[in-house]
Design a protein around this motif. Structure first.
Motif, PDB file in Angstrom:
ATOM      1  N   LYS A 109       1.170  -1.422  -0.396  1.00 30.34           N
ATOM      2  CA  LYS A 109      -0.235  -0.157  -0.033  1.00 30.34           C
ATOM      3  C   LYS A 109       1.146   1.081   0.372  1.00 30.34           C
ATOM      4  CE  LYS A 109      -3.476  -2.104   2.494  1.00 30.34           C
ATOM      5  NZ  LYS A 109      -4.016  -2.313   3.908  1.00 30.34           N
ATOM      6  N   VAL A 110       1.634   1.310   0.651  1.00 35.32           N
ATOM      7  CA  VAL A 110       2.859   2.533   1.322  1.00 35.32           C
ATOM      8  C   VAL A 110       3.288   2.248  -0.727  1.00 35.32           C
ATOM      9  CG1 VAL A 110       4.861   2.960   2.453  1.00 35.32           C
ATOM     10  CG2 VAL A 110       3.194   2.050   3.254  1.00 35.32           C
ATOM     11  N   VAL A 111       3.844   1.793  -1.497  1.00 38.40           N
ATOM     12  CA  VAL A 111       4.520   1.869  -2.726  1.00 38.40           C
ATOM     13  C   VAL A 111       3.528   2.235  -3.593  1.00 38.40           C
ATOM     14  CG1 VAL A 111       5.392   0.380  -4.847  1.00 38.40           C
ATOM     15  CG2 VAL A 111       6.691  -0.007  -2.492  1.00 38.40           C
ATOM     16  N   LEU A 112       2.661   1.481  -3.495  1.00 37.87           N
ATOM     17  CA  LEU A 112       1.423   1.921  -4.276  1.00 37.87           C
ATOM     18  C   LEU A 112       0.940   3.837  -4.677  1.00 37.87           C
ATOM     19  CD1 LEU A 112      -0.999  -0.814  -4.368  1.00 37.87           C
ATOM     20  CD2 LEU A 112      -0.098  -0.085  -6.154  1.00 37.87           C
ATOM     21  N   THR A 113       1.232   4.353  -3.324  1.00 34.14           N
ATOM     22  CA  THR A 113       0.601   5.716  -2.715  1.00 34.14           C
ATOM     23  C   THR A 113       1.734   6.427  -3.308  1.00 34.14           C
ATOM     24  OG1 THR A 113      -0.637   4.992  -0.977  1.00 34.14           O
ATOM     25  CG2 THR A 113       0.817   7.013  -0.989  1.00 34.14           C
ATOM     26  N   GLY A 114       3.003   6.008  -2.962  1.00 37.19           N
ATOM     27  CA  GLY A 114       4.278   6.477  -3.236  1.00 37.19           C
ATOM     28  C   GLY A 114       4.353   6.734  -5.259  1.00 37.19           C
ATOM     29  N   LEU A 115       3.658   5.765  -5.680  1.00 31.89           N
ATOM     30  CA  LEU A 115       4.214   5.441  -7.639  1.00 31.89           C
ATOM     31  C   LEU A 115       3.187   6.871  -7.473  1.00 31.89           C
ATOM     32  CD1 LEU A 115       4.510   1.523  -8.150  1.00 31.89           C
ATOM     33  CD2 LEU A 115       6.040   3.723  -7.936  1.00 31.89           C
ATOM     34  N   VAL A 116       1.455   6.898  -7.094  1.00 30.65           N
ATOM     35  CA  VAL A 116       0.770   7.476  -7.721  1.00 30.65           C
ATOM     36  C   VAL A 116       1.485   8.992  -7.463  1.00 30.65           C
ATOM     37  CG1 VAL A 116      -1.850   8.464  -7.053  1.00 30.65           C
ATOM     38  CG2 VAL A 116      -1.119   6.488  -7.349  1.00 30.65           C
ATOM     39  N   LEU A 117       2.045   9.480  -6.355  1.00 34.66           N
ATOM     40  CA  LEU A 117       2.155  11.010  -6.282  1.00 34.66           C
ATOM     41  C   LEU A 117       3.731  10.963  -7.485  1.00 34.66           C
ATOM     42  CD1 LEU A 117       3.004  10.931  -2.473  1.00 34.66           C
ATOM     43  CD2 LEU A 117       1.103  11.948  -4.185  1.00 34.66           C
ATOM     44  N   ASP A 118       4.450   9.684  -7.630  1.00 35.96           N
ATOM     45  CA  ASP A 118       5.718  10.206  -8.665  1.00 35.96           C
ATOM     46  C   ASP A 118       5.111  10.442  -9.715  1.00 35.96           C
ATOM     47  OD1 ASP A 118       8.064   9.801  -6.775  1.00 35.96           O
ATOM     48  OD2 ASP A 118       7.654   7.369  -6.548  1.00 35.96           O
ATOM     49  N   THR A 119       4.127   9.684 -10.081  1.00 37.91           N
ATOM     50  CA  THR A 119       3.487   9.906 -11.572  1.00 37.91           C
ATOM     51  C   THR A 119       2.799  11.058 -11.186  1.00 37.91           C
ATOM     52  OG1 THR A 119       2.918   7.443 -11.344  1.00 37.91           O
ATOM     53  CG2 THR A 119       2.049   8.750 -13.259  1.00 37.91           C
ATOM     54  N   ILE A 120       1.913  11.917 -10.680  1.00 35.75           N
ATOM     55  CA  ILE A 120       1.881  13.350 -11.047  1.00 35.75           C
ATOM     56  C   ILE A 120       2.541  13.884 -10.467  1.00 35.75           C
ATOM     57  CG2 ILE A 120       0.365  14.853  -9.045  1.00 35.75           C
ATOM     58  CD1 ILE A 120      -1.158  12.555  -8.133  1.00 35.75           C
ATOM     59  N   PHE A 173       8.579  23.579  -7.958  1.00 37.09           N
ATOM     60  CA  PHE A 173       8.920  23.820  -6.756  1.00 37.09           C
ATOM     61  C   PHE A 173       7.577  22.465  -6.185  1.00 37.09           C
ATOM     62  CE2 PHE A 173       7.348  24.311  -2.477  1.00 37.09           C
ATOM     63  CZ  PHE A 173       9.103  24.358  -1.561  1.00 37.09           C
ATOM     64  N   VAL A 174       6.343  23.017  -6.415  1.00 38.22           N
ATOM     65  CA  VAL A 174       5.381  22.216  -5.625  1.00 38.22           C
ATOM     66  C   VAL A 174       5.621  20.709  -6.950  1.00 38.22           C
ATOM     67  CG1 VAL A 174       2.435  21.753  -6.360  1.00 38.22           C
ATOM     68  CG2 VAL A 174       3.520  24.088  -5.825  1.00 38.22           C
ATOM     69  N   SER A 175       5.681  20.376  -7.670  1.00 39.55           N
ATOM     70  CA  SER A 175       6.126  19.153  -8.460  1.00 39.55           C
ATOM     71  C   SER A 175       7.233  17.607  -8.334  1.00 39.55           C
ATOM     72  CB  SER A 175       6.772  18.976 -10.059  1.00 39.55           C
ATOM     73  OG  SER A 175       7.125  18.444 -11.011  1.00 39.55           O
ATOM     74  N   PHE A 176       7.710  18.916  -7.573  1.00 38.04           N
ATOM     75  CA  PHE A 176       9.358  18.083  -7.266  1.00 38.04           C
ATOM     76  C   PHE A 176       8.776  18.279  -6.290  1.00 38.04           C
ATOM     77  CE2 PHE A 176      12.659  20.973  -9.144  1.00 38.04           C
ATOM     78  CZ  PHE A 176      12.148  19.931 -10.404  1.00 38.04           C
ATOM     79  N   VAL A 177       8.141  18.498  -4.720  1.00 39.73           N
ATOM     80  CA  VAL A 177       7.588  18.613  -2.887  1.00 39.73           C
ATOM     81  C   VAL A 177       7.187  17.324  -3.567  1.00 39.73           C
ATOM     82  CG1 VAL A 177       6.637  19.261  -1.366  1.00 39.73           C
ATOM     83  CG2 VAL A 177       8.117  20.441  -3.161  1.00 39.73           C
ATOM     84  N   ILE A 178       5.926  17.164  -4.822  1.00 40.44           N
ATOM     85  CA  ILE A 178       5.350  15.872  -4.725  1.00 40.44           C
ATOM     86  C   ILE A 178       5.909  14.603  -4.713  1.00 40.44           C
ATOM     87  CG2 ILE A 178       3.635  14.875  -6.351  1.00 40.44           C
ATOM     88  CD1 ILE A 178       1.955  17.718  -6.242  1.00 40.44           C
ATOM     89  N   MET A 179       7.136  14.889  -6.053  1.00 35.13           N
ATOM     90  CA  MET A 179       7.683  13.673  -6.222  1.00 35.13           C
ATOM     91  C   MET A 179       8.863  12.855  -5.235  1.00 35.13           C
ATOM     92  SD  MET A 179       9.467  13.654 -10.982  1.00 35.13           S
ATOM     93  CE  MET A 179       9.536  15.681 -10.470  1.00 35.13           C
ATOM     94  N   GLY A 180       9.252  14.505  -4.185  1.00 34.13           N
ATOM     95  CA  GLY A 180       9.987  13.978  -3.004  1.00 34.13           C
ATOM     96  C   GLY A 180       9.240  12.946  -1.881  1.00 34.13           C
ATOM     97  N   PHE A 181       7.606  13.257  -2.551  1.00 28.75           N
ATOM     98  CA  PHE A 181       6.169  12.616  -0.970  1.00 28.75           C
ATOM     99  C   PHE A 181       6.979  11.050  -1.882  1.00 28.75           C
ATOM    100  CE2 PHE A 181       4.258  16.432   0.270  1.00 28.75           C
ATOM    101  CZ  PHE A 181       5.132  16.464   1.053  1.00 28.75           C
TER     102      PHE A 181
END
Length: 531
Positions: A350-361, A379-387
């Motif tokens: 579940k953790v990885v799936l959430t992370g991949l969705v954020l990475d994709t966004i 900045f917003v894009s990089f923060v989301i990818m970082g999450f």
């Protein structure tokens, strides 16, 4: 109890929190990981300096990176066997010594040939640090807390590529290129002393015979394959095609050797294979390897373009471009400890799936940028990818190792590190070629590149005007030409980011099969190997 930490039983699981003993061990592992990972990106900033210092071409100085990578590929497969044979503490201290000694020697290099040679020595040590660090931490914490310790180890893995350019650029500006290597000396000495005091004494049991045939097949196979892959961008730039002997022959020979290793490794015999392919009998390991391979190709390949965009399109210096992408690291720092705890409690799926969705966004947002997009959007894009990154990579590692028996942890971490190294190299080559191809479709970018070659990069108006006339360009329209080239470069980066977003999104498919519950009892070696 401590005598078994390095080679024997996992720590008692009275509490699922990381106790002081595990955190102390984690400290020395993180210190080694920082040296190894930071060094790769620090050196990348100095490539142009090496060209000037040694009067060399871009292709020649690239060997300072390629030589290090090939050394990594050669030594990583040996790490699992060597850890069983000599003990993780001894081998880890040897790896730190080789890396530190190689760093000092690099700082004394008087020629490019010597620098490449010393970089290979560095790579021999650096290649062992990460898989050994994972083995030491996983054995120390046990399967119940593997997510937490992977989160600790993941910090330098994520922050190295971000702060490496910043540190490297700063050291070159205030001192000289020698200091990007000399800085490893005090860190290496501290890590050696730390490891000698903190890591428990090795308790080595008799090991299987060394797989010489496997070494002759896999190590050179990986090195040749990665050499061929890493030569693709230069071949495309210099010859206009990737189908050159340097790329095709070396890659094919490497693949043949790797393919020959597979049936050899799967034979039933007394010799333990260099890389234990029977670990794929563990479904979680198989799914984790597939997820890691796809993610490393997509994300690590595209990540190299982040600082390049700011330098090529926005005119940022290496240091400024490093700071521009730093929010990605800060975002990862926020979610990584949380992701480690959640991966242990509910399983990494579940953790990885959430992370991949954020990475994709986050990656998809970059597909809508251009040469004039406000930095606040990046900045917003990089923060989301970082999450997303903080919730993706290390939980995948923990999924791979959580159900392995103690005996197989070193083999599993070796297999995952080989996967990451090969996939990241493929991703780097893939996205470099995609970006170059996108550039080549623009007449304005092609014209500006020809102009830069003719003038040696000079900005003198008279020199530019003379070169433009020789190339059949109207000197009065050069400002418009340069502006159009910048716009086209911004569009080219956006097109490549779109492909990266699609590939990252595809990683969700294998991630659906990652475990979504707490780690099961480790699979014992005998059961896994089918004996």
């Amino acid at each position: 109890m401590t005598a078994d930490l390095s080679q024997g039983s996992p720590a008692p699981q009275a509490s699922d929190k990381l106790d002081a003993r595990v955190l102390v061990v984690a400290g020395v592992v993180v210190l080694g990981a920082i040296m190894s990972i930071l060094d790769i990106t620090v050196v990348s900033v100095a490539l142009r300096t090496f060209q000037q210092e040694f009067d060399a071409t871009t292709a020649q100085v690239a060997w300072t990176m390629t030589g290090y990578t090939l050394a990594l590929a050669t030594v990583i497969p040996l790490t699992g066997w060597a850890a069983d044979r000599f003990g993780t503490k001894r081998l880890y201290m040897l790896a730190i010594f080789l890396f530190t000694a190689g760093s000092v020697m690099c700082s004394t290099a008087s020629s490019l040939e010597l620098l490449v040679t010393y970089r290979v020595l560095q790579g021999l040590g650096g290649g062992m640090l990460m898989p050994l660090g994972m083995t030491i931490l996983t054995r120390a914490a046990g399967p119940e807390r593997v997510g937490r310790v992977m989160a600790v180890l993941g910090i330098p893995m994520l922050l190295g590529p971000i702060f490496g350019p910043i540190l490297g650029g700063w050291l070159i500006d205030v001192a000289s290129w020698h200091w990007i290597f000399l800085i490893n000396l005090p860190i290496g000495i501290a890590a050696l002393i730390y490891a000698a005091i903190v890591l428990p004494k090795d308790n080595v049991s008799p090991s299987e015979s060394f797989d010489f045939v496997g070494m002759l097949l896999l190590s050179p196979g990986l090195a040749l394959f990665l050499y061929g892959i890493s030569s693709i961008p230069a071949a495309k730039q210099e010859h206009g095609t990737i189908w050159t002997p340097q790329v095709v022959l070396t890659s094919l020979v490497g693949l043949v050797l790797i393919a020959a290793f597979v049936p050899w490794a799967l034979r039933k015999r007394n010799i333990h294979p260099l890389v234990e392919l029977r670990l794929f009998a563990d479904r979680h390991m198989t799914v984790a390897v597939i997820t890691m391979a796809l993610f490393a190709i997509a994300f690590f390949g595209a990540s190299l373009l982040f600082t390049l965009y700011f330098q090529e399109v926005r005119g940022y210096s290496p240091v400024k471009s490093g700071w521009a992408v730093a929010p990605q690291g800060f975002g990862a720092m926020v979610t990584m400890p949380i992701a480690g705890v959640l991966a242990d409690r509910m399983g990494p799926g579940k953790v990885v799936l959430t992370g991949l969705v954020l990475d994709t966004i986050g990656m998809a947002m970059l597909a809508f940028t251009d040469a004039h997009t406000p930095y606040s959007y990046f900045f917003v894009s990089f923060v989301i990818m970082g999450f997303g990154m903080g919730s993706t990579m290390m939980p995948v590692f923990s999924a791979a190792l959580a159900t392995l028996s103690d005996h197989n942890i070193a083999r599993g971490s070796t297999l995952m590190n080989i996967t990451q190294q090969v996939a990241a190299s493929i991703g780097t080559a893939l996205f470099s070629v995609l970006l170059t191809a996108s550039f080549n479709r623009s007449d304005s970018i092609t014209a500006v590149n020809e102009l830069n070659k003719a003038t040696g990069g000079s900005k003198d108006p008279n020199i530019l005007a003379e070169a433009a006339s020789k190339l059949g360009l109207d000197p009065t329209t050069l400002p418009q030409l340069f502006a159009k080239a910048i716009d086209d470069m911004g569009a080219a980066f956006a097109n490549v980011y779109l492909i990266a977003a699609i590939l990252v999104g595809l990683c969700i498919i294998p991630a659906l099969f990652l475990p979504r519950s707490k780690a099961e009892k480790p699979v014992e070696a005998a059961a896994m190997m089918g004996h």
